[in-house]
Structure formats: C-alpha cells, structure tokens
Design a protein around this motif. Structure first.
Motif, short mmCIF file in Angstrom:
data_model
loop_
_atom_site.label_atom_id
_atom_site.label_comp_id
_atom_site.label_asym_id
_atom_site.label_seq_id
_atom_site.Cartn_x
_atom_site.Cartn_y
_atom_site.Cartn_z
N ARG A 55 24.30 -9.18 -4.72
CA ARG A 55 24.47 -10.36 -3.87
C ARG A 55 25.93 -10.67 -3.54
NH1 ARG A 55 22.97 -13.44 -8.77
NH2 ARG A 55 20.85 -13.63 -7.93
N THR A 56 26.89 -10.09 -4.24
CA THR A 56 28.29 -10.45 -4.04
C THR A 56 29.02 -9.40 -3.22
OG1 THR A 56 28.85 -9.43 -6.16
CG2 THR A 56 28.45 -11.80 -6.16
N GLY A 57 30.22 -9.78 -2.74
CA GLY A 57 30.98 -8.86 -1.91
C GLY A 57 30.18 -8.49 -0.69
N ARG A 58 30.26 -7.22 -0.29
CA ARG A 58 29.36 -6.73 0.75
C ARG A 58 28.00 -6.50 0.11
NH1 ARG A 58 30.15 -1.24 4.45
NH2 ARG A 58 28.13 -1.35 5.52
N PRO A 59 26.98 -7.26 0.48
CA PRO A 59 25.69 -7.13 -0.21
C PRO A 59 25.12 -5.73 -0.05
CG PRO A 59 25.75 -9.10 1.18
CD PRO A 59 26.95 -8.27 1.54
N GLY A 60 24.20 -5.40 -0.94
CA GLY A 60 23.58 -4.09 -0.85
C GLY A 60 22.58 -3.85 -1.95
N PRO A 61 21.96 -2.68 -1.96
CA PRO A 61 20.92 -2.39 -2.94
C PRO A 61 21.47 -1.90 -4.27
CG PRO A 61 21.12 -0.57 -1.41
CD PRO A 61 22.09 -1.62 -0.94
N VAL A 62 20.82 -2.29 -5.34
CA VAL A 62 21.11 -1.80 -6.70
C VAL A 62 19.79 -1.35 -7.30
CG1 VAL A 62 22.01 -2.35 -8.99
CG2 VAL A 62 23.06 -3.37 -6.96
N VAL A 64 21.99 -5.18 2.88
CA VAL A 64 20.94 -6.12 2.48
C VAL A 64 20.84 -6.14 0.95
CG1 VAL A 64 18.51 -6.75 2.69
CG2 VAL A 64 19.69 -5.66 4.61
N PRO A 65 20.90 -7.32 0.34
CA PRO A 65 20.86 -7.39 -1.14
C PRO A 65 19.45 -7.25 -1.68
CG PRO A 65 21.06 -9.59 -0.23
CD PRO A 65 21.09 -8.65 0.94
N ILE A 66 19.15 -6.11 -2.26
CA ILE A 66 17.88 -5.93 -2.95
C ILE A 66 18.13 -5.28 -4.30
CG2 ILE A 66 16.58 -5.69 -0.78
CD1 ILE A 66 16.26 -2.69 -1.42
N VAL A 67 17.23 -5.54 -5.24
CA VAL A 67 17.23 -4.83 -6.52
C VAL A 67 15.92 -4.06 -6.60
CG1 VAL A 67 17.09 -5.07 -9.02
CG2 VAL A 67 18.78 -6.38 -7.74
N ALA A 68 16.02 -2.75 -6.75
CA ALA A 68 14.85 -1.89 -6.88
C ALA A 68 14.68 -1.55 -8.35
CB ALA A 68 15.03 -0.63 -6.05
N LEU A 124 10.62 4.89 -2.41
CA LEU A 124 11.52 3.76 -2.16
C LEU A 124 12.81 4.18 -1.47
CD1 LEU A 124 11.50 1.60 -5.45
CD2 LEU A 124 10.62 0.93 -3.22
N VAL A 125 13.12 5.47 -1.49
CA VAL A 125 14.45 5.92 -1.10
C VAL A 125 14.80 5.51 0.33
CG1 VAL A 125 15.83 7.98 -0.61
CG2 VAL A 125 14.62 7.78 -2.78
N THR A 126 13.87 5.67 1.28
CA THR A 126 14.18 5.33 2.66
C THR A 126 14.54 3.86 2.80
OG1 THR A 126 12.77 7.09 3.55
CG2 THR A 126 13.25 5.24 5.01
N ALA A 127 13.79 2.99 2.15
CA ALA A 127 14.08 1.56 2.24
C ALA A 127 15.41 1.22 1.57
CB ALA A 127 12.95 0.75 1.61
N ILE A 128 15.72 1.89 0.46
CA ILE A 128 17.01 1.66 -0.21
C ILE A 128 18.15 2.07 0.71
CG2 ILE A 128 18.47 2.39 -2.12
CD1 ILE A 128 15.90 2.63 -3.81
N ARG A 148 0.82 -1.21 0.00
CA ARG A 148 0.00 0.00 0.00
C ARG A 148 0.86 1.26 0.00
NH1 ARG A 148 -2.47 -3.96 -0.93
NH2 ARG A 148 -4.65 -4.37 -0.37
N HIS A 149 2.16 1.10 0.05
CA HIS A 149 3.09 2.23 -0.02
C HIS A 149 4.43 1.69 -0.47
CE1 HIS A 149 5.67 5.59 1.22
NE2 HIS A 149 4.59 6.35 1.30
N GLU A 150 5.10 2.43 -1.34
CA GLU A 150 6.35 1.91 -1.92
C GLU A 150 7.44 1.69 -0.89
OE1 GLU A 150 4.21 4.18 -5.22
OE2 GLU A 150 4.67 4.52 -3.09
N GLN A 151 7.48 2.52 0.17
CA GLN A 151 8.48 2.27 1.20
C GLN A 151 8.33 0.87 1.77
OE1 GLN A 151 8.43 4.95 4.58
NE2 GLN A 151 9.87 3.71 5.74
N ALA A 152 7.08 0.45 1.94
CA ALA A 152 6.82 -0.89 2.45
C ALA A 152 7.32 -1.96 1.49
CB ALA A 152 5.33 -1.08 2.72
N ALA A 153 7.26 -1.69 0.19
CA ALA A 153 7.79 -2.65 -0.78
C ALA A 153 9.28 -2.87 -0.56
CB ALA A 153 7.54 -2.15 -2.21
N GLY A 154 10.00 -1.79 -0.31
CA GLY A 154 11.43 -1.90 -0.07
C GLY A 154 11.75 -2.65 1.20
#
Length: 570
Positions: free
Chosen positions: A150-157, A94-98, A82-86, A49-55
């Motif tokens: 997913r590799t190295g230090r994981p993180g968002p892309v 945390v490995p996520i792809v937005a 999405l910015v706050t969750a990213i 119901r909100h993009e932040q929640a999607a992240g």
C-alpha cells in the motif's frame, strides 16, 4: 500473546490489516487456511471459478475501495493461475496481497505434487514476495507485505506459506510497525525542485498537465483540480488517469496517445511545458519517443524514482506523492489563465470533434451504444472495461465525472479483466451501479465468473460489444497486414441463452433504436443483467497513431461524417 496455528495467525493478521473480504479458490496446500476461516466470520470469502479471476477481482476492489485487495490460491496450478493478475497489478500499480499455499517444507525443491516455485516465477512481477517456512515469521511477513503493497508506488506482494507452517502452532503477537531499512518511499518531494517547477510553469505560455493513474492512486483529484483552476492550465488524462478530473470541466481535454484525440496530441506537440504527474510515459502515450513533446520542457512528478527520466528527458524531476506535491506546488505557483492557448486547442477540437456515424446509413456501431450510456447515466455509474476496441471506445466516448469510475487494464492489456474486476468493484460499492463492458473475445476468457456473480448476489450489469471478431487484432490486420484476417473471425455461443443458464436475464440488441430501452431495462432489474449488442463487424477505432509513428501523425476514420442531428458525444 496467544498460541495459534499458522492458519489462524494468517486470519488474525488479515483482520489486523483491516481486510474484510478476499477472493479465492481452495486446494490441498492452502487447506489449513480454509479450515481456519469459519472461525473468523468477519472475513468474507468469495469463491471465484478461476484463480485469475480472484486476482482481477482483488484489483477491482483495491482500485475502488482504496484498500489492499486480497486473493488466495493453492500451490502449483492455483498459484500459477494467479500470475497474470499479479502481473496486471504490477503494471498498473494496484495494491494487492496474493496468498498461496505451498507444499510442506520437507518437499520444497523436490518436485512434490503441485509444487511450483511461485516466488521465483513472480519475482519480476511483484514489489516483493515471501516464502514462509517458519510459523514464527508469519506475523512479521504479513505486516511487511501489506505495508509494502500500500505504500510508495502501490503494487502486488505475494506470500507463499508452506502447508506444515499453516498447521504448526506458535505464539502470535502482531507487530505494530515494520523495520525495512532499504525501503523508505519519499512522499514530500524536494522543495527546491518544486520551486523550480513553479518557476517554469509561471513562465510558460503554452503549459499542459498530463495526469495519470497516480492521481487516482494518491487520492489527489481535488488537489489536481485546484491546481489546474489556479494556474489555468489545461488537463489531459492518460487511459488510467481517466476520471481523475470531471470530463465536463472547462480545462479537461481528454485522452492522449495512440487512440487519443487529435487536439490532445497536437497540444502535447505544441506545448512549451509539459507537467506530468503520476504517469510513466508509456509507449501508447508517447508514440515515437524522439518526436514526443519536442518543444516542451518536461516536469515529471512520480513516487517511483525509477520512472523519472526512464523514457523521456526531464527538465525538473520530482519524486514524491501526487497529493502532497500538488498541495505544495499550488501554494507557491502564480495564479494565471491561459485562455488564448486553451482557445487554440478548442479550435482544433472543433474541427476534429468526436462524431457519430450517420444513423440513416443503416449501420449499428458501438458509438451508438456509448452515446446512450453517456446520455442515460449522466456519470452516475462505474465502468470496468476489458481490452480491445470496446475498451478504447469506452475511454473515448463515455463521460466520467467522478474519481475511480473508469477501471481498466492498462499496462498489461489483459483480456478477461472486465467481468472479475467488476465483481471486485461491485463488492467494494454494493449500493452503486457497476457495468462490466467487454468484447465477445475478452468476455469468453472469464465468462465462468457469471456463476460467482449469481452465487454472491451481485447486481452487476454486463455489456458485450459483439462484432464477431477479435476486433483490435482484426483492425491491425486490416490496416497493417493486407486484410489477412488470420485467426480473428470468432464464433460465440448464444450469450443470452448462456446468461439464462446461469439464471441471469438478458437481451440481444441489433438496432440503434433499441439501445436505450435495453439499458433502461437492465437498470430496472434488481440483480445482474446481460446485454449483447450485435454491432457492425468491421468498424475501427479512430483516431489512431500507427505503431512506432509519431503522435503528430494521426489518421482518422474516412467514413465518419459530421451530422448535427446525431446524439452528441463530447
């Protein structure tokens, strides 16, 4: 090779990367992607119901499943939501792809409707990001994005795809590998430095292991335990490292830092070697830096070379994967035991033990709630906490026995995290018991996700610790700002009626003796359930280190009493 639209290529790429679920919210610039989705029933889409929640849901899913989480939004406000969750994912590795839609290429840079430079906005809070303006680039970009996440230090892309690119057609062939000359994470660790670390640990009289989130991200919990048991070295766990070693293990001591335990912080200050692995010496752990671990030589293992030596002087730096470094180190380090050192720490713990308030005082405190959680659950559940006082009590007082059973927002400290993150955890673990624990303030930041919980039939259990304040801010106002409770008293809706409006059963609990029955009723309910615990309003989180102070200087609750007949919380 086959001819596909860009939107179809995006779906094909997600399947190639093993994606089976995503969390998103459609809009104009991402509409072609949503048009293609029904052609790919293997891809489950959960409408938040909100993009932040999607992240945050993608974060919870990633942290529990070990896979890359995926979230989707449209351009402009969808992307900025999405910015706050990213940023949260970046801080906590945390490995996520937005995936975001963008206006058509002819309007980029011309302030078109719902145009926002999301790649510019997110450059500091992503490992990497892409703006795709040519359909031929989509397969390569998706392959690289998931690899980097997913590799190295994981993180968002982040992948920002222009709308006309999603509609364009091209030949699709998904690459088997990536070619990123400037990106080559080091996993093994330098052999010479690993040997130096082993020598230092062999000679140590008062060694200490500080295990962080990197242990969980690297799936190295077994290796950590084997290393600790061979060397006899006690283990402390950062906030994000909680659950990487069972809390009933004889070598497990608990959490350090601002709201850590006195015996843990004193162990840091007394140890002669501090072996830190997968942690970045956050200020909430170290307190005043020039007083932190003054007697210790520090061994720092981290997969991100930028973290090694950034905050503390390191005697032995090791850049590598936690699992592999621990395996190599365990092979060469001497078997040992440090019973005298461990007994010394336990003696401090015995005089500064975790205590409950006197139930005869008439106070209903959060401590009673967490004591029942530990006693009833016996470690057989997963917990997602929000941010604030309830978060610290959950970290201190609940016992976590299995990896990835404690999920929280650490580095960014994002209120509103718990409910959507717990949705992601529940999706990743559909047959397990998942609890979202939030304060009355944080819960109201993303409470709209109750609709998602119901629509997706998620059997999530929700616990609200309601003290009528923005509790942690009020605590600081009490202790450091002359009790000037500016903008912290908080009115809340009737959470039970609110839950009922969403079709979720709920209970309000106002007495300690009713806590256990409420938890049992929630657990027995086949579906979501909400409990509101209306607790004493002005209870503080102790122990505590004042901001900017040394971790040597902790103060404790003057109202706490030792009492034998209260439910014991380790």
């Amino acid at each position: 090779m086959k001819t596909l639209t860009g939107a179809q290529m995006m779906c094909e790429a997600l399947l190639a990367e093993g994606v089976d679920v995503m969390f998103g919210y459609p809009g104009g610039a991402i509409m072609p992607f949503y048009h293609a989705l029904p052609e790919y029933p293997q891809l489950r889409h959960i409408l938040v119901r909100h993009e932040q929640a999607a992240g945050h849901a993608a974060e919870g899913y990633a942290r529990t499943s070990g896979k890359v989480g995926v979230c989707v939004a449209t351009s402009g406000p969808g992307a900025t939501n999405l910015v706050t969750a990213i940023a949260d994912a970046m801080m906590d590795s945390v490995p996520i792809v937005a995936i975001t839609g963008q206006v058509v290429t002819s309007l980029i840079g011309k302030d078109g409707f719902q145009e926002t430079d999301v790649t510019g906005i997110t450059q500091p809070i992503t490992k990497h990001n892409y703006l795709v303006t040519d359909v031929r680039d989509l397969p390569r970009v998706f392959k690289e994005a998931f690899h980097i996440a997913r590799t190295g230090r994981p993180g968002p892309v982040l992948i920002d795809v222009a709308k006309d690119v999603q509609n364009a057609r091209g030949m699709f062939e998904y690459p088997e590998s990536v070619d990123l000359p400037g990106y080559k994470p080091n996993y093994e660790g330098n052999r010479r430095q690993i040997k130096e670390a082993a020598n230092l640990l062999n000679q140590a009289k008062k060694p200490l292991i500080m295990a962080g989130h990197g242990i969980l991200l690297g799936h190295a919990s077994v290796e950590l335990r084997e290393f600790a048991e061979k060397t006899g070295i006690p283990v402390i766990t950062t906030l994000l490292g909680i659950s990487c070693i069972p809390e009933d293990h004889p070598l497990s001591l608990g959490m350090p830092g601002m709201h850590g335990w006195v015996h843990v912080n004193r162990a840091i200050q007394e140890c002669d070697v501090l072996f830190t692995i997968g942690a970045r010496f956050d200020d909430r752990v170290t307190g005043k830096l020039d007083t932190f671990a003054r007697n210790a030589k520090i061994i720092h293992v981290d997969i991100d070379p930028a973290e090694v030596g950034k905050n503390v002087i390191t005697a032995v730096p090791i850049v590598g994967d936690a699992k592999r470094v621990l395996e190599n180190l365990t092979e060469i380090v001497n078997a040992n035991e440090h019973s005298e050192w461990l007994n010394h720490i336990r003696e401090i713990q015995a005089t500064r033990s975790k205590r409950q308030r006197d139930p005869e005082s008439g106070m209903f405190t959060p401590h009673h709630v967490y004591a029942e959680f530990t006693q009833i659950m016996q470690g057989e559940f997963r917990v997602c906490t929000d941010v604030g006082q309830h978060q610290m009590w959950a970290a201190q007082l609940i016992e976590y026995m299995k990896p990835h059973t404690h999920i929280t927002s650490g580095g960014l400290g994002t209120m509103g995290f718990a409910l959507p993150a717990a949705m992601g955890v529940q999706v990743a673990c559909p047959n397990e018991e998942v609890w979202a624990i939030a304060g009355d303030g944080g819960f109201q930041m993303n409470l709209q996700e109750l609709a998602t919980v119901v629509q997706e039939s998620l059997p999530l259990k929700i616990c609200i610790i309601n003290n009528g304040y923005l509790g942690m801010v009020r605590q600081w106002q009490e202790l450091f700002h002359e009790r000037r409770y500016s903008a912290t008293p908080m009115w809340s809706p009737d959470f039970i009626k609110l839950a009922d409006a969403y079709g979720i059963p709920g209970l309000r609990v106002e007495r300690p003796e009713d806590v256990a029955e409420a938890i049992h009723q929630a657990r027995a309910t086949n579906g979501p359930f909400l409990i509101e615990f209306v607790v004493e309003r002005e209870v503080n989180v102790y122990p505590m280190v004042a901001p900017g102070a040394s971790i040597s200087d902790m103060f404790e609750d003057p109202n706490e009493v030792e009492i034998e007949d209260v439910v014991a919380v380790k």
